[in-house]
Structures are given as structure tokens and as C-alpha cells.
Design a protein around this motif. Sequence first.
Motif: not given
Length: 582
Positions: A127, A203, A131, A129, A205, A146
Amino acid sequence: MRWIKPSLAVVATALLATSCSAGAGSTSGPGAATKDTSPLTAALGTEKESAGPAPAVPGARPGGTVNVYNTTDFRHLDPQKVYAGAAYNTSLLWGRQLTQYQVVDGKARLVGDLATDTGTSTDGGRTWTYRLKEGVSWEDGQPITSQQVKYGIERSFGKGYEVGPPYWPQWLTGEASYDDARKKYGGPQDGDLAAIGTPDERTIVFHFPQPQADVPYMAAQSSSSPVRQDKDTGTEYDRLPFASGPYRIAEHVQNTRLVLERNPHWKAATDPIRSQYPERFVFTFGKEALNINQEILSGRDGGADATTVSTQLSPELYQTVDTDPKAKELVVSGRQGAFVTQLMINNERVPDVEVRKALHLAYPRQQARQVQGGTRVGELATTLSSPALVDWQKYDLYPAKPEGDPEAARAALAKAKQPPAPLTYAYANTPVGQRVAQVLVEGFGKAGITIVPKPIDPKALLDEAHRADSPYDLFEETSSVDWPTPSTLIPFSFDGRANSDLNAARYRNGEVDKEIDRINQIGEPRAKAKELYGLEQTVMKDVPVLPFAYPNMNQLRGANVGGAFVHPIYGSVSLSWLYLKS
């Protein structure tokens, strides 16, 4: 990266000093003192270093128009299709990615571009992530979200986008091949890609089936650029992409002219990579390389305000720049990143390893280098990988004389199942290409190998050589890995399951494919690199291609152009730091 592409990146998950002599050029970074080469320290930047603005270029002034002369137009401008070094380098002017390379004193540092940093990994690397920064916007002032980054990456799964990097489709689906990945998800027309989450507008992911250590560096690829769905014009987007960088495209007449003007909605405070000194960039396509270089050296017809990103210094002018101090000052030189030049062999058309070995032994490398400019072209190569890679291992499995060894080649041919038919050699129909073709005809002919040269329009050579039904046996190609480890060399360029856009040699070895799958499960970058270097030598035993050189880049900038240096990652003059002195 196939072809003059791209990019490399840097080793994932930690600071890493590499031995990349990729750097520097005649100036080793914005405003730096003149150097021939400079070691590249590739490192992950911090959130603070990702903030912007870009480091100021000493002495730079705003204003004016920089002319850029290239022999041919860029193959693609659509960010999900860009996969060539000069196009990567140039597209930084109008396109931004999640991460990108900041260059200071000739050294590259990966930092957040649209993103606030280079990413946060959890779940053992499954995973990642990101920003987005506040204030990043499109050329019409609307904010970049995003969801638009996700849409851009989803496009890379679609039909027609196989010309770009395969990593997002493969990594996000867990499939070893791009074609199998597309069977699971075929692009935005298939709806939402669940492997990418966008919990809010800033965001994004990524969820991967297997651990992925190199995501920060894939996030710097052009295919990681956002695309706004309401501005996605399909095939027309390849001509006129919508801008997020310091410039926007005002005009693009393909194969003729490209005009960039300042993007008024770009905010320097959000961008640690780029500057916006010139008012405009005007690209002119279609001139011969020698004419381009002569105009820049002489300063006539706008040459004093000009440079090039894809045209090397013509061999006819070497004596001029070696003997004229003023001309020598205009040469921008540096190691061409982690690129390697090879004589490619279509293994489907030349399946006998003894024939390929004979070609290797007979290859007149020294003569071929000489007609292209001698030692300034680069060091003769014996490996598939570049010395710029971390923990690089030098080897020479079948030592060959630089000038070729006809007797040794004939001995190899005697072991072949049958004598080779005449081999077709596709080459760019330029003066240099013609000279190399003649050298190969004569050199291979001494070993009893007949070469039939086939001149190709330079604009069409890559497409012709890489298409699935290409009728050519041999062609020269300069290409690079996508970051300075071997993780994108053998697994993508010599995987028998890959198409000819990636596996240009059409190399097929089931045991190698199994080893690729095994090694790809290794999560520690340097342990993985060690295994891949061993696999590289296994591949090279089959002589699928003929290493030629670890190339240098020699280009020109006009006398009124400041800030020019060879980009240590993309391997050509970087436009994002240029300015006009007056």
C-alpha cells in the motif's frame, strides 16, 4: 525503457549513492561551473525539499523566446504514451507527475512534484499513499485532484497505450504481462479501478497484490501524470495535452512546429523542479542535424537563442568545436544517464545462437564508433546494463576484438545449423546512419555474413523496427532502464511474454521467464539487483543483442542561452532551467 527513453530513477526506500556518471554536462546543474561529468547521487528527498519553489538559477533573467531545433517531432505527447528520453525531458515544461527529479549541482534528487513527498508505504510495500499539494492547478486554473491522477493512470490500461510503460497495469493487477493485466481491467471504459483509492480530492492510495519497492520512481514517469476527463480528447490528446506545468501548448503542427507559452495558473511555490524564465519556447522540426548544429554555432536565424533536446553534435563539426574556443564553449556534454546503445537482433528471424554469436564476434564496433564521432560517442560496451546502475557487475562473456574478428566469427558460423541468409539492417536514413551501414556491410562481409541495408525515414524507424511483423533482422537502438537498478532491464526487455514494443529483440526463454517471476518476489532492492545481474549473464549467453556503447551526450546551446546542462536522468539538454542572457 526501450528506445531513447527514458529515464531511470533511483533505488527505492532509502538514500542511495550510485556510481551514475550520468551527470552533468558542460554545466552540472543550474548555474553551476563547467564540468565534463559528475557522479550522480540519487536520493529520496524530504517533504521540505518537495515544497517548492525550484532552486534559483544563478544569473537567470526572465523573458524572451528559446528556439528548440529537433530533426523530428516527438513520437508522443500524450503523457500515458510518452516513453522516450527527449519527450520525457521536454514534457516537464507542460506536465507534472506525483514525483519528479530535482537537479542541484548535477545531482538528481527524487522529490514530491504534485505530491507533498515521495510517498508513504505500509503493509510491507503493498500500500502506497500520496497527498497532493494545495494550490496545484491546470492551465485554466481548476485544481488538480486525486481522481484526475487516478484517471490518468487508468488510461494506461487502455488500447493504444501499450506503447507506454507497463508497470502500473502489471503492478496493480499482479499480472506478469501487460496483456494479461488488460484482461483484468481494460481502462476507464471498464469503470472504476478498485486498486486505486481516492478518499478525498487530495489523497490517492495504491493497493498492490505484491510488495512494490519502486513506486516513488514509477510515480515520476510521465504515465503518472493526471488527465482531466473532460479534456481527454482521445487520439487528439497525443497532439495537444492539457497543461499542468509552467508552460502550455499554444500551437502544435505535427512534424513542423510546437509553440509553448507561459501558463499563468502555474504556481512556482508548489513546484520544486521547474522554472519559468523564457516567455515562450518555439520548437522547429524537420531540419537536418548538420543544419541545426551549424545554425546554433553560427548564431544565425535565431541560432544564438536556440538549443536542441534530441539532436547530437554532428561529427562534421567536431574539428570546429575542438579548435575554436568560442565554439567549444557552446558544447553541452555529459554521460547519457544509464543508456546503452546496442545492435538489436530480431531473434525470431535470427534464431540460431551460433549465428548471433558470429555477429557478435564480427561486429566492427571500433569502426562504427569512429564514423559516429570516435571516443566522444562513448565507451565500448560488453554488458546489457549500464555502469551507472547500483552494484553494477562488469563482464565480457565472449571477448571480441573491437575492430571485429572475422576468423572467430567464421568458426562460430561453422557450428550453426545452416549458413545465415542475407540479413536486413534497418537504419535511420541520415548521413551518419549511412556511414554506419557501410561499415557494417564491410565488417560483417569479411566474416561471410551478407548485410542488406534498408534506409528508413528517421521519424518511422522505431515504429518500423518494433512492430510485431517487422521485416528487419538488425537495427541500432539506444535505451535505458527506468531507474538505476536492473529491475526494469531483464524483467521487461527480455521477458518472453512481452510484446515487441518492450521486448524488441523478440527473445524467448521459458527458464528466464521463470527466474524473472521468482526474482520479482524479492522485496529488498539490492538483493534483487544481485539476482538480476546473475540473470543478465544467463540471458547474454544467448547473445540476444550486441552491446555497442555506453553513450555520451554532446549537444549545442546558442551563445545567448544560459542554464544548459545534460539532465542526469533523461540524458539530454534540460529545458526547464534555461534562460536567455539578453
